[in-house]
Design a protein around this motif. Structure first.
Motif, PDB file in Angstrom:
ATOM      1  N   ALA A   1       0.823  -1.221   0.000  1.00 36.09           N
ATOM      2  CA  ALA A   1       0.000   0.000   0.000  1.00 36.09           C
ATOM      3  C   ALA A   1       0.854   1.267   0.000  1.00 36.09           C
ATOM      4  O   ALA A   1       0.559   2.202  -0.760  1.00 36.09           O
ATOM      5  N   PRO A   2       1.922   1.355   0.812  1.00 32.14           N
ATOM      6  CA  PRO A   2       2.771   2.550   0.741  1.00 32.14           C
ATOM      7  C   PRO A   2       3.440   2.723  -0.625  1.00 32.14           C
ATOM      8  O   PRO A   2       3.758   3.850  -1.013  1.00 32.14           O
ATOM      9  N   ALA A   3       3.685   1.623  -1.345  1.00 31.87           N
ATOM     10  CA  ALA A   3       4.256   1.744  -2.689  1.00 31.87           C
ATOM     11  C   ALA A   3       3.290   2.480  -3.614  1.00 31.87           C
ATOM     12  O   ALA A   3       3.713   3.268  -4.470  1.00 31.87           O
ATOM     13  N   LEU A   4       2.000   2.251  -3.447  1.00 35.68           N
ATOM     14  CA  LEU A   4       0.990   2.963  -4.233  1.00 35.68           C
ATOM     15  C   LEU A   4       0.881   4.418  -3.788  1.00 35.68           C
ATOM     16  O   LEU A   4       0.634   5.307  -4.594  1.00 35.68           O
ATOM     17  N   ALA A   5       1.039   4.661  -2.489  1.00 36.65           N
ATOM     18  CA  ALA A   5       1.062   6.007  -1.908  1.00 36.65           C
ATOM     19  C   ALA A   5      -0.138   6.851  -2.306  1.00 36.65           C
ATOM     20  O   ALA A   5       0.022   7.937  -2.865  1.00 36.65           O
ATOM     21  N   PRO A   6      -1.368   6.400  -2.032  1.00 36.18           N
ATOM     22  CA  PRO A   6      -2.543   7.210  -2.360  1.00 36.18           C
ATOM     23  C   PRO A   6      -2.635   8.432  -1.448  1.00 36.18           C
ATOM     24  O   PRO A   6      -2.290   8.364  -0.274  1.00 36.18           O
ATOM     25  N   GLU A   7      -3.090   9.539  -1.987  1.00 38.72           N
ATOM     26  CA  GLU A   7      -3.215  10.752  -1.197  1.00 38.72           C
ATOM     27  C   GLU A   7      -4.608  10.873  -0.603  1.00 38.72           C
ATOM     28  O   GLU A   7      -5.582  10.376  -1.189  1.00 38.72           O
ATOM     29  N   PRO A   8      -4.743  11.508   0.550  1.00 40.66           N
ATOM     30  CA  PRO A   8      -6.074  11.748   1.125  1.00 40.66           C
ATOM     31  C   PRO A   8      -6.967  12.483   0.125  1.00 40.66           C
ATOM     32  O   PRO A   8      -6.534  13.438  -0.520  1.00 40.66           O
ATOM     33  N   GLY A   9      -8.200  11.989  -0.011  1.00 38.05           N
ATOM     34  CA  GLY A   9      -9.141  12.583  -0.939  1.00 38.05           C
ATOM     35  C   GLY A   9      -9.230  11.870  -2.271  1.00 38.05           C
ATOM     36  O   GLY A   9     -10.166  12.102  -3.042  1.00 38.05           O
ATOM     37  N   TRP A  10      -8.274  10.990  -2.562  1.00 35.74           N
ATOM     38  CA  TRP A  10      -8.311  10.238  -3.820  1.00 35.74           C
ATOM     39  C   TRP A  10      -9.396   9.174  -3.789  1.00 35.74           C
ATOM     40  O   TRP A  10      -9.900   8.794  -2.729  1.00 35.74           O
TER      41      TRP A  10
ATOM     42  N   THR B   1      -6.266  -3.393   2.034  1.00 37.04           N
ATOM     43  CA  THR B   1      -7.378  -2.455   1.834  1.00 37.04           C
ATOM     44  C   THR B   1      -7.462  -1.454   2.970  1.00 37.04           C
ATOM     45  O   THR B   1      -7.554  -0.239   2.747  1.00 37.04           O
ATOM     46  N   VAL B   2      -7.445  -1.956   4.201  1.00 37.09           N
ATOM     47  CA  VAL B   2      -7.554  -1.053   5.348  1.00 37.09           C
ATOM     48  C   VAL B   2      -6.272  -0.240   5.529  1.00 37.09           C
ATOM     49  O   VAL B   2      -6.301   0.857   6.087  1.00 37.09           O
ATOM     50  N   HIS B   3      -5.147  -0.780   5.041  1.00 36.46           N
ATOM     51  CA  HIS B   3      -3.905  -0.005   5.062  1.00 36.46           C
ATOM     52  C   HIS B   3      -4.034   1.209   4.140  1.00 36.46           C
ATOM     53  O   HIS B   3      -3.582   2.315   4.472  1.00 36.46           O
ATOM     54  N   LEU B   4      -4.656   1.013   2.968  1.00 40.60           N
ATOM     55  CA  LEU B   4      -4.912   2.131   2.067  1.00 40.60           C
ATOM     56  C   LEU B   4      -5.765   3.195   2.754  1.00 40.60           C
ATOM     57  O   LEU B   4      -5.479   4.396   2.662  1.00 40.60           O
ATOM     58  N   ALA B   5      -6.824   2.749   3.439  1.00 40.61           N
ATOM     59  CA  ALA B   5      -7.712   3.683   4.133  1.00 40.61           C
ATOM     60  C   ALA B   5      -6.958   4.465   5.202  1.00 40.61           C
ATOM     61  O   ALA B   5      -7.202   5.664   5.401  1.00 40.61           O
ATOM     62  N   ALA B   6      -6.030   3.803   5.892  1.00 40.29           N
ATOM     63  CA  ALA B   6      -5.247   4.481   6.928  1.00 40.29           C
ATOM     64  C   ALA B   6      -4.309   5.515   6.308  1.00 40.29           C
ATOM     65  O   ALA B   6      -4.166   6.622   6.839  1.00 40.29           O
ATOM     66  N   LEU B   7      -3.676   5.165   5.186  1.00 41.08           N
ATOM     67  CA  LEU B   7      -2.785   6.110   4.517  1.00 41.08           C
ATOM     68  C   LEU B   7      -3.546   7.328   4.011  1.00 41.08           C
ATOM     69  O   LEU B   7      -2.996   8.437   3.932  1.00 41.08           O
ATOM     70  N   MET B   8      -4.828   7.131   3.674  1.00 34.90           N
ATOM     71  CA  MET B   8      -5.664   8.223   3.160  1.00 34.90           C
ATOM     72  C   MET B   8      -6.375   8.980   4.283  1.00 34.90           C
ATOM     73  O   MET B   8      -7.115   9.923   4.018  1.00 34.90           O
ATOM     74  N   ARG B   9      -6.160   8.522   5.526  1.00 32.21           N
ATOM     75  CA  ARG B   9      -6.697   9.184   6.713  1.00 32.21           C
ATOM     76  C   ARG B   9      -8.229   9.394   6.622  1.00 32.21           C
ATOM     77  O   ARG B   9      -8.745  10.467   6.933  1.00 32.21           O
ATOM     78  N   ARG B  10      -8.909   8.343   6.140  1.00 32.06           N
ATOM     79  CA  ARG B  10     -10.373   8.339   6.022  1.00 32.06           C
ATOM     80  C   ARG B  10     -10.911   9.344   4.994  1.00 32.06           C
ATOM     81  O   ARG B  10     -12.121   9.496   4.856  1.00 32.06           O
ATOM     82  N   LYS B  11     -10.064  10.016   4.282  1.00 32.96           N
ATOM     83  CA  LYS B  11     -10.502  11.000   3.297  1.00 32.96           C
ATOM     84  C   LYS B  11     -10.443  10.379   1.911  1.00 32.96           C
ATOM     85  O   LYS B  11      -9.455   9.753   1.546  1.00 32.96           O
ATOM     86  N   GLY B  12     -11.500  10.573   1.130  1.00 35.89           N
ATOM     87  CA  GLY B  12     -11.562   9.957  -0.180  1.00 35.89           C
ATOM     88  C   GLY B  12     -12.368   8.673  -0.140  1.00 35.89           C
ATOM     89  O   GLY B  12     -13.198   8.457   0.751  1.00 35.89           O
ATOM     90  N   ARG B  13     -12.118   7.782  -1.073  1.00 31.31           N
ATOM     91  CA  ARG B  13     -12.935   6.578  -1.236  1.00 31.31           C
ATOM     92  C   ARG B  13     -12.062   5.413  -1.669  1.00 31.31           C
ATOM     93  O   ARG B  13     -11.243   5.544  -2.580  1.00 31.31           O
ATOM     94  N   VAL B  14     -12.233   4.297  -0.995  1.00 27.02           N
ATOM     95  CA  VAL B  14     -11.560   3.050  -1.371  1.00 27.02           C
ATOM     96  C   VAL B  14     -12.629   2.061  -1.823  1.00 27.02           C
ATOM     97  O   VAL B  14     -13.549   1.750  -1.057  1.00 27.02           O
ATOM     98  N   ILE B  15     -12.521   1.596  -3.048  1.00 26.59           N
ATOM     99  CA  ILE B  15     -13.442   0.591  -3.578  1.00 26.59           C
ATOM    100  C   ILE B  15     -12.758  -0.765  -3.466  1.00 26.59           C
ATOM    101  O   ILE B  15     -11.749  -1.021  -4.129  1.00 26.59           O
ATOM    102  N   ALA B  16     -13.297  -1.622  -2.608  1.00 33.94           N
ATOM    103  CA  ALA B  16     -12.708  -2.946  -2.370  1.00 33.94           C
ATOM    104  C   ALA B  16     -13.465  -3.973  -3.195  1.00 33.94           C
ATOM    105  O   ALA B  16     -14.584  -4.358  -2.865  1.00 33.94           O
ATOM    106  N   CYS B  17     -12.845  -4.411  -4.277  1.00 38.85           N
ATOM    107  CA  CYS B  17     -13.486  -5.342  -5.206  1.00 38.85           C
ATOM    108  C   CYS B  17     -13.061  -6.779  -4.891  1.00 38.85           C
ATOM    109  O   CYS B  17     -11.869  -7.066  -4.770  1.00 38.85           O
TER     110      CYS B  17
END
Length: 508
Positions: free
Chosen positions: A245-254, A267-283
């Protein structure tokens, strides 16, 4: 010592407890035999172990596991995790002998064969465990045939030319790899320093040098019953897995798409990196794995994750609901060869010593992996894509990347180096493979592979000037389009790449 060996001692201690005098007196007064607390615990642990064992063996037979052995055992629905863990691991370790003994003894009819997983567990307890009291219909049936089972075991030892059960089991064992216990701090619920302080009261713990939210503890540290694990403040996750997930490095709001999400740790690691801002679609396509995914999300406390029960390949990238997806994490089904030890896969029947390498399965996996990665490139707003596997096989890693590079470049993507300070890179099978990342199961405990694609042009504005300069230097290399080699100038615009792709298609 293997982790499951440590758990065996817990199981032996638990099953060795005898009913108290108070329980026996109460049973006599009631005129019937009631189970003591220890007996009741053992009874339900065997049945929980049988359920887990059924899923493990079915997944292994179909070459499509719902989850790893550890994930199945440590899910919230399993109450007695230590006892169940011990029973499952020890039953699997002795499974070859158990099956041979049952076949040779011929004591099972069709009625009992319908409960074969529970039969395996109880036979382990009778022959190899330290069970004192066996309560239940299956237990009583097998106890009546205990002498036959023991005599058949002696014959098996003679046939295999060994003198002890330990030597018999050793025929199927693989060497253990001692690695540290890694835990990832769920920053949605707890900060890293607080987690470090809480764990340091009982354990030797330090921060990882590479990942800021990862803590390192001594090998063999058992945290499965720790309150921080149970309430989702920390996750038991390996270092290599925590790098994805850190390799992808998504920004908050993405908006981010996790293409093959279950069991959900990344998946939840992505959400933590984004600090609950934005949207994660878990397929996730598999309904059984969807349940595990939702449990992980609930435990993490993430509120910006949307679960989608869908095949990633069937998602229309031009649909309005995916028009704003800016990053894709693709961790597709793979052989799992890089995590065989940590997943306890060496206990599975398919991993028996001397079994042929399943090249046909690897080819099928590679075909799917290429299709999934090619599909990811077609999302119009995507800027970054991470492709990762927990495999050490070149066919699932470098070969997949090499195959899709022409299409990636036609969409304006290029390889970018994740974690430049990491020393272990891709196998040198094509120009640019040094930008890929590998972890070594012998050194790092897990064998992971990570490839990072970034789109050129305006969508890559988040790349700093240093990264852009490095990318420009790489653009002078030869690029293969339509089996012809063209030298392309360093022009980082999507329109330019689309124009080139259109021109080459016309030449066909």
């Amino acid at each position: 010592m293997l982790e499951e060996e440590m758990a065996r001692h817990t199981h032996a201690k638990r099953t060795a407890k005898r009913p108290s005098s108070r329980d026996i007196a109460a049973d006599k007064k009631d005129g019937k035999r009631r189970m003591s607390g220890a007996e009741r615990s053992a009874y339900f642990a065997r049945r929980e172990a049988a359920k887990v064992l059924r899923m493990v063996l079915q997944g292994d037979a179909n070459r499509r596991a719902v989850a790893s052995i550890k994930s199945l055992i440590y899910r919230p629905s399993v109450r007695n995790k230590k006892g169940t863990f011990a029973l499952v691991c020890q039953t699997l370790k002795h499974l070859h002998a158990i099956k041979d003994i049952l076949d040779a003894s011929s004591i099972l009819n069709s009625k009992w064969k319908r409960q074969e997983e529970l039969i395996y567990v109880v036979v382990y307890d009778i022959l190899f465990g330290q069970a004192v009291s066996l309560v239940g219909d299956v237990e009583k049936f097998l106890s009546c045939h205990k002498d036959i089972l023991q005599s058949t075991l002696k014959q098996l030892l003679l046939q295999r030319k060994v003198t002890s059960v330990r030597q018999l089991v050793a025929l199927y064992e693989v060497p253990d790899i001692s690695v540290p216990r890694y835990v990832r701090v769920n920053t949605l619920k707890l900060d890293v320093d607080s987690a470090l302080l809480a764990l340091s009261k009982k354990y030797t713990v330090k921060k990882d040098e590479l990942l800021p939210d990862l803590l390192v503890l001594p090998s063999g540290t058992d945290l499965h019953d720790h309150p921080l694990v149970k309430n989702g403040r920390i996750f038991l996750q390996g270092k290599a897995s925590s790098m994805v997930a850190p390799a992808l490095a998504p920004e908050p709001g993405w908006e981010v798409l996790d293409a093959c999400a279950a069991p959900g740790n990344k998946t939840v690691h992505l959400a933590a990196l984004m600090r609950r801002k934005g949207r994660v679609i878990a397929c996730e396509l598999n309904k059984a794995r969807i349940k595990r995914l939702k449990e992980t999300i609930t435990l993490s406390g993430a509120s910006n994750i949307e679960v989608l029960n869908e095949d990633f390949l069937n998602i229309n990238p031009k649909a309005p609901s995916y028009s704003k997806v800016r990053a894709i994490l693709l961790d597709p089904s793979c052989s799992g060869s890089g995590t065989a030890s940590s997943r306890l896969d060496h206990l599975l029947p398919s991993k028996a010593a001397g079994q042929d390498f399943d090249m046909e399965r690897l080819n099928k996996l590679a075909i799917f992996q290429r299709k999934a990665l090619q599909h990811a490139f077609s999302f119009p707003a995507v800027e970054r894509i991470v492709y990762s596997t927990c495999s050490i096989n070149q066919i699932e890693n470098e070969d997949v990347i090499m195959c899709v590079l022409p299409m990636a470049e036609s969409y304006g993507f290029q390889l970018v180096t994740p974690f430049p300070q990491w020393q272990r890179r891709g196998l040198p099978v094509f120009e640019g493979s040094e930008q890929l990342l590998r972890t070594d199961p012998a050194v790092d405990g897990e064998g992971f592979f990570i490839a990072l694609f970034a789109r050129n042009g305006a969508n890559s504005a988040r790349m700093n000037k240093k990264d852009t300069k490095a990318a420009c230097n790489n653009c002078t290399r030869t690029k293969n389009f339509s089996r012809r080699k063209h030298m392309l100038p360093c022009i980082h615009t999507n329109m330019f790449y689309r124009w080139i792709y259109h021109q080459l298609n016309q030449r066909r």
